[in-house]
Enzyme design. Structure first.
Site, PDB file in Angstrom:
ATOM      1  N   HIS A 150      72.066 -31.439 -14.184  1.00  0.00           N
ATOM      2  CA  HIS A 150      71.669 -32.702 -13.181  1.00  0.00           C
ATOM      3  C   HIS A 150      70.606 -32.859 -13.018  1.00  0.00           C
ATOM      4  O   HIS A 150      69.985 -34.032 -12.802  1.00  0.00           O
ATOM      5  CB  HIS A 150      72.541 -32.238 -12.017  1.00  0.00           C
ATOM      6  CG  HIS A 150      74.056 -31.990 -11.969  1.00  0.00           C
ATOM      7  ND1 HIS A 150      74.838 -31.469 -11.202  1.00  0.00           N
ATOM      8  CD2 HIS A 150      74.883 -31.994 -12.974  1.00  0.00           C
ATOM      9  CE1 HIS A 150      76.087 -31.105 -11.510  1.00  0.00           C
ATOM     10  NE2 HIS A 150      75.801 -31.548 -12.755  1.00  0.00           N
ATOM     11  N   HIS A 152      80.240 -39.106 -14.632  1.00  0.00           N
ATOM     12  CA  HIS A 152      79.652 -37.701 -14.399  1.00  0.00           C
ATOM     13  C   HIS A 152      79.524 -37.131 -15.895  1.00  0.00           C
ATOM     14  O   HIS A 152      78.422 -36.380 -16.278  1.00  0.00           O
ATOM     15  CB  HIS A 152      80.483 -36.686 -13.695  1.00  0.00           C
ATOM     16  CG  HIS A 152      79.789 -35.403 -13.521  1.00  0.00           C
ATOM     17  ND1 HIS A 152      78.509 -35.339 -12.584  1.00  0.00           N
ATOM     18  CD2 HIS A 152      79.916 -34.214 -14.300  1.00  0.00           C
ATOM     19  CE1 HIS A 152      78.384 -34.316 -12.650  1.00  0.00           C
ATOM     20  NE2 HIS A 152      78.916 -33.241 -13.446  1.00  0.00           N
ATOM     21  N   ASP A 208      76.176 -35.496 -17.480  1.00  0.00           N
ATOM     22  CA  ASP A 208      75.872 -34.161 -18.180  1.00  0.00           C
ATOM     23  C   ASP A 208      75.266 -34.409 -19.480  1.00  0.00           C
ATOM     24  O   ASP A 208      74.564 -33.623 -19.975  1.00  0.00           O
ATOM     25  CB  ASP A 208      77.192 -33.486 -18.327  1.00  0.00           C
ATOM     26  CG  ASP A 208      77.581 -32.939 -16.844  1.00  0.00           C
ATOM     27  OD1 ASP A 208      76.628 -32.638 -15.900  1.00  0.00           O
ATOM     28  OD2 ASP A 208      78.734 -32.327 -16.696  1.00  0.00           O
ATOM     29  N   HIS A 243      79.517 -29.343 -22.226  1.00  0.00           N
ATOM     30  CA  HIS A 243      78.473 -28.932 -22.435  1.00  0.00           C
ATOM     31  C   HIS A 243      78.276 -28.219 -23.828  1.00  0.00           C
ATOM     32  O   HIS A 243      77.088 -28.325 -24.514  1.00  0.00           O
ATOM     33  CB  HIS A 243      78.013 -27.890 -21.361  1.00  0.00           C
ATOM     34  CG  HIS A 243      77.847 -28.358 -19.989  1.00  0.00           C
ATOM     35  ND1 HIS A 243      76.949 -29.115 -19.407  1.00  0.00           N
ATOM     36  CD2 HIS A 243      78.715 -27.945 -18.727  1.00  0.00           C
ATOM     37  CE1 HIS A 243      77.134 -29.459 -18.504  1.00  0.00           C
ATOM     38  NE2 HIS A 243      78.085 -28.756 -17.930  1.00  0.00           N
TER      39      HIS A 243
END
EC number: 3.5.1.108
Length: 288
Positions: free
Chosen positions: A56, A214, A218, A241
């Site tokens: 973030h 979001h 990321d 991720h």
């Protein structure tokens, strides 16, 4: 955590302090330093010092076009704050950023690279003019369902459309993590919690499609670990991720996949919002 100004070509690095024996460790924010991607992105290692949940903050820096900064941190995890990039941006805005007398360099994607994990995939494609992110998610719950959004990254777009999107999780998963000793800081103050019948946060969502936004946030943070701002298109389906990191590994697996270029006299207003035909990398002054 403190953000310190850094010189031209310093890049982004974390100074991990507070380690046993009074030792400090400098960790470059690069994909080669990544050691875990299960629940968040972690750089460094547990034995000699690591920093978790960097995505973030990294997204805030990349979204604002900050190239050079030293992040001093005395603990193992970047503060989660409200689960988005907005608090970091607000803190940086309080002190501003400074133009440096250097030409900004970019990492230009020359050939498509793609990684898959079951039905999920992530890929990087050539794009001469911008860093475009095209992200799609698909969750088997009507609370989220299938969402897709695409943006060309610039400071104004990141601020308006992405920066406030919070991390999210299912209550059933969070409860399992709590019982195993993980995610102990997760709460309705920093996470969009999804229950059986809807959103549990009393204030609701910040964007109607906050979930996919979001995921874009990321991706901006994770892909900034390339070390230079990207010129290319990132496309993902049900990514996260792990796939963000894997697609960088695929990109760097061959020197023929990319080139390092500078902005020169070319106007890049769609991406870095460079004015007067001059590329101006910036750094963040100290932010507490």
């Amino acid at each position: 955590m403190i953000l310190h100004p850094a010189e031209v070509n310093h890049g982004i690095a974390f100074l991990r302090t507070g380690l046993p024996g009074g030792l400090d460790r400098l960790i470059d924010a690069r994909h080669l330093a990544v050691t875990a991607t299960e629940l968040c992105t972690v750089i460094g290692d547990r034995d000699s010092g690591a920093v978790a949940t960097i995505e973030h903050l990294m997204a805030a820096l990349a979204g604002l076009g900050v190239d050079n900064v030293l992040v001093e941190i005395d603990g193992p995890e970047v503060p989660i704050l409200d689960g988005s990039s907005a608090p970091f941006i607000e803190a940086i805005d309080e002190v501003g950023v400074t133009a440096q007398n250097a030409v900004r360099r970019y990492l230009k994607v020359l050939k498509p690279v793609r990684v898959t994990q079951g039905k999920a995939f992530a890929e990087l494609l050539p794009n001469e003019r911008a860093f475009r992110l095209d992200v799609e998610i698909d969750f088997p719950t009507p609370v989220i369902g299938r969402q897709r959004k695409a943006i060309d990254l610039s400071p104004s777009v990141f601020r308006r459309d992405i920066s406030r999107a919070r991390t999210f999780g299912f209550m059933r998963d969070v409860e399992k993590l709590w019982s195993a000793g993980f995610a102990l800081g997760a709460s309705l103050e920093n996470t969009v919690a999804i229950g059986e019948n809807g959103i549990m946060n009393p204030e609701g969502l910040r964007y109607a499609d906050e979930f996919v936004r979001h995921k874009i946030l990321d991706a901006v943070g994770d892909l900034s670990l390339a070390g230079l701002p990207l010129l290319g298109t990132y496309r993902s389906y049900c990514g996260g991720h792990r796939l963000n990191f894997s697609v960088l590994e695929a990109l760097f697996s061959s020197r023929s996949n990319y080139a390092i270029v500078d902005a020169g006299a070319r106007r890049e207003t769609g991406y870095a919002e460079i004015g007067n035909n001059i590329a101006m990398p910036a750094f963040a002054p100290e932010v507490h």
